[in-house]
Scaffold this motif. Sequence first.
Motif, mmCIF file in Angstrom:
data_model
loop_
_atom_site.group_PDB
_atom_site.id
_atom_site.type_symbol
_atom_site.label_atom_id
_atom_site.label_comp_id
_atom_site.label_asym_id
_atom_site.label_seq_id
_atom_site.Cartn_x
_atom_site.Cartn_y
_atom_site.Cartn_z
ATOM 1 N N VAL A 41 0.763 -1.027 0.263
ATOM 2 C CA VAL A 41 0.217 0.141 0.232
ATOM 3 C C VAL A 41 1.063 0.927 0.059
ATOM 4 O O VAL A 41 1.574 1.341 0.712
ATOM 5 C CB VAL A 41 -0.987 -0.119 1.472
ATOM 6 C CG1 VAL A 41 -1.801 1.327 1.444
ATOM 7 C CG2 VAL A 41 -1.233 -1.948 0.872
ATOM 8 N N PHE B 53 -4.593 16.297 0.619
ATOM 9 C CA PHE B 53 -5.683 14.692 1.852
ATOM 10 C C PHE B 53 -4.373 13.911 1.183
ATOM 11 O O PHE B 53 -3.236 13.831 0.317
ATOM 12 C CB PHE B 53 -6.203 14.697 0.500
ATOM 13 C CG PHE B 53 -7.671 15.586 0.197
ATOM 14 C CD1 PHE B 53 -8.715 15.676 1.124
ATOM 15 C CD2 PHE B 53 -7.743 16.836 -0.315
ATOM 16 C CE1 PHE B 53 -9.217 16.431 1.379
ATOM 17 C CE2 PHE B 53 -8.207 18.278 -0.502
ATOM 18 C CZ PHE B 53 -9.464 17.976 0.565
ATOM 19 N N LEU C 97 -4.028 9.968 0.290
ATOM 20 C CA LEU C 97 -4.961 8.475 0.314
ATOM 21 C C LEU C 97 -4.316 7.528 0.301
ATOM 22 O O LEU C 97 -3.220 7.159 -0.573
ATOM 23 C CB LEU C 97 -5.688 8.509 -0.756
ATOM 24 C CG LEU C 97 -7.394 9.974 -0.533
ATOM 25 C CD1 LEU C 97 -7.874 10.014 -1.431
ATOM 26 C CD2 LEU C 97 -7.727 9.813 0.565
ATOM 27 N N PRO C 98 -4.408 5.996 0.919
ATOM 28 C CA PRO C 98 -3.778 5.428 0.796
ATOM 29 C C PRO C 98 -4.289 4.212 -0.713
ATOM 30 O O PRO C 98 -6.141 4.070 -1.197
ATOM 31 C CB PRO C 98 -4.956 4.038 1.956
ATOM 32 C CG PRO C 98 -5.866 4.487 2.172
ATOM 33 C CD PRO C 98 -5.671 6.182 1.586
ATOM 34 N N MET C 99 -3.352 3.285 -1.672
ATOM 35 C CA MET C 99 -3.663 3.046 -2.500
ATOM 36 C C MET C 99 -3.068 2.155 -3.140
ATOM 37 O O MET C 99 -1.872 1.781 -2.480
ATOM 38 C CB MET C 99 -3.485 3.753 -4.413
ATOM 39 C CG MET C 99 -4.556 5.617 -3.662
ATOM 40 S SD MET C 99 -4.776 5.942 -5.596
ATOM 41 C CE MET C 99 -5.778 5.582 -6.349
ATOM 42 N N ALA C 100 -3.458 1.487 -3.908
ATOM 43 C CA ALA C 100 -2.545 -0.110 -4.559
ATOM 44 C C ALA C 100 -1.662 0.653 -5.463
ATOM 45 O O ALA C 100 -1.636 2.321 -5.483
ATOM 46 C CB ALA C 100 -3.366 -1.150 -5.274
ATOM 47 N N HIS D 76 -3.494 3.299 -10.048
ATOM 48 C CA HIS D 76 -4.158 3.408 -11.125
ATOM 49 C C HIS D 76 -5.936 3.722 -9.914
ATOM 50 O O HIS D 76 -6.295 3.629 -9.454
ATOM 51 C CB HIS D 76 -5.040 1.721 -11.497
ATOM 52 C CG HIS D 76 -5.327 1.037 -10.823
ATOM 53 N ND1 HIS D 76 -4.839 0.519 -9.564
ATOM 54 C CD2 HIS D 76 -6.722 -0.210 -10.643
ATOM 55 C CE1 HIS D 76 -5.635 -0.272 -8.999
ATOM 56 N NE2 HIS D 76 -6.322 -0.672 -9.141
ATOM 57 N N GLY D 77 -7.448 3.904 -10.856
ATOM 58 C CA GLY D 77 -8.405 4.328 -10.059
ATOM 59 C C GLY D 77 -9.348 4.291 -11.572
ATOM 60 O O GLY D 77 -9.337 3.993 -12.664
ATOM 61 N N ALA D 78 -10.449 4.938 -11.188
ATOM 62 C CA ALA D 78 -11.609 5.005 -11.704
ATOM 63 C C ALA D 78 -11.436 6.534 -12.376
ATOM 64 O O ALA D 78 -10.808 7.391 -11.879
ATOM 65 C CB ALA D 78 -12.401 5.164 -10.591
ATOM 66 N N ALA E 57 -12.276 8.905 -10.519
ATOM 67 C CA ALA E 57 -11.855 9.813 -9.034
ATOM 68 C C ALA E 57 -11.033 10.761 -8.616
ATOM 69 O O ALA E 57 -9.929 11.606 -9.767
ATOM 70 C CB ALA E 57 -11.080 8.436 -8.809
ATOM 71 N N ARG E 58 -11.750 11.737 -7.440
ATOM 72 C CA ARG E 58 -11.186 12.805 -7.356
ATOM 73 C C ARG E 58 -9.363 13.006 -7.911
ATOM 74 O O ARG E 58 -8.543 13.780 -8.515
ATOM 75 C CB ARG E 58 -11.891 14.036 -6.502
ATOM 76 C CG ARG E 58 -11.495 15.320 -6.512
ATOM 77 C CD ARG E 58 -10.126 15.473 -5.239
ATOM 78 N NE ARG E 58 -9.996 14.806 -4.005
ATOM 79 C CZ ARG E 58 -10.775 15.192 -2.934
ATOM 80 N NH1 ARG E 58 -11.684 16.635 -2.641
ATOM 81 N NH2 ARG E 58 -11.080 14.558 -2.233
ATOM 82 N N LEU E 59 -8.846 12.347 -7.344
ATOM 83 C CA LEU E 59 -7.145 11.997 -6.613
ATOM 84 C C LEU E 59 -7.164 12.038 -8.055
ATOM 85 O O LEU E 59 -5.808 12.040 -8.050
ATOM 86 C CB LEU E 59 -6.997 10.454 -5.668
ATOM 87 C CG LEU E 59 -5.602 9.840 -5.707
ATOM 88 C CD1 LEU E 59 -5.327 9.120 -4.639
ATOM 89 C CD2 LEU E 59 -4.482 9.670 -6.451
#
Length: 228
Positions: A46, A58, A60-63, A74-76, A79-81
Amino acid sequence: MDEMYCNNGPTSSAPAPSERIRVRRRKERAAYEREVIDAILDEGLVCHVGFAVDGQPFVLPMAYARLGGRLVIHGASGARLLRTLVGGVPVCVTVTLLDGLVLARSAFHHSVNYRSVVVLGVATEITDEVEKARALEAIVEHVAPGRTADVRAPTAAEMRATRVLALPLDEASAKRRSGPPLDDEDDLALPCWAGVLPLAQVPGRPVADAALPDGIPVPAYVTAYRRP
Ligand SMILES: Cc1cc2nc3c(=O)[nH]c(=O)nc-3n(C[C@H](O)[C@H](O)[C@H](O)COP(=O)(O)OP(=O)(O)OC[C@H]3O[C@@H](n4cnc5c(N)ncnc54)[C@H](O)[C@@H]3O)c2cc1C
């Protein structure tokens, strides 16, 4: 917390760190060599992604995965980030491996054994389809090496719904602590246990999904799972 013990001094092959990535406290614990940084990133699962929006930080935790000299996340797509970072907002990513609790005889000298990395920079979106697929595969493989060969590949719609960003590892630092507590000489005779409680990421027993058809064995990369 004690910050005194170190047996991981920097080596001469280390690149000169930028002023803002240079470790200040206990700098003998710092490393800037790519092989040290890569090893920590490759073991972690992580990352924490820090960025500011209108002055509000901010984290935020992520893979993530390391793809050569870049860290990919990666993400949607919405997504705001990810939307924020695509706009060229400076980012700070950290990865921490907790190796042990260092229990000293004094409250003051308690510490932790750890290996951690901080990366600073600006992320860019990976839009090339081949490169994007490779980055997503790297994230799957980072989490569970060997998994890609078993699973369905993403569809075109799934690819469109996913945004992938890459952050160069050009500005990165590692910091490590290992070893026993460092109590004051006067405290060594205190009737209080002292030492290190090692901690590690260890898998539990695999739990098969309830909808799994009969006859599918647990793959070896699951039964023998371990971080590198
Ligand atoms: C171990 C781990 C791995 C993850 N990996 C990924 C990944 O690879 N890709 C991905 O897109 N997301 C991942 N997530 C989820 C990620 O942390 C964010 O929740 C998500 O990316 C953004 O959500 P959002 O758009 O709703 O939040 P944002 O709009 O970015 O945030 C809005 C607010 O929601 C709250 N929030 C958002 N996320 C969290 C959180 N995780 N915990 C507590 N509060 C939160 C915060 O208060 C934040 O200010 C992971 C989470 C965990 C714990």
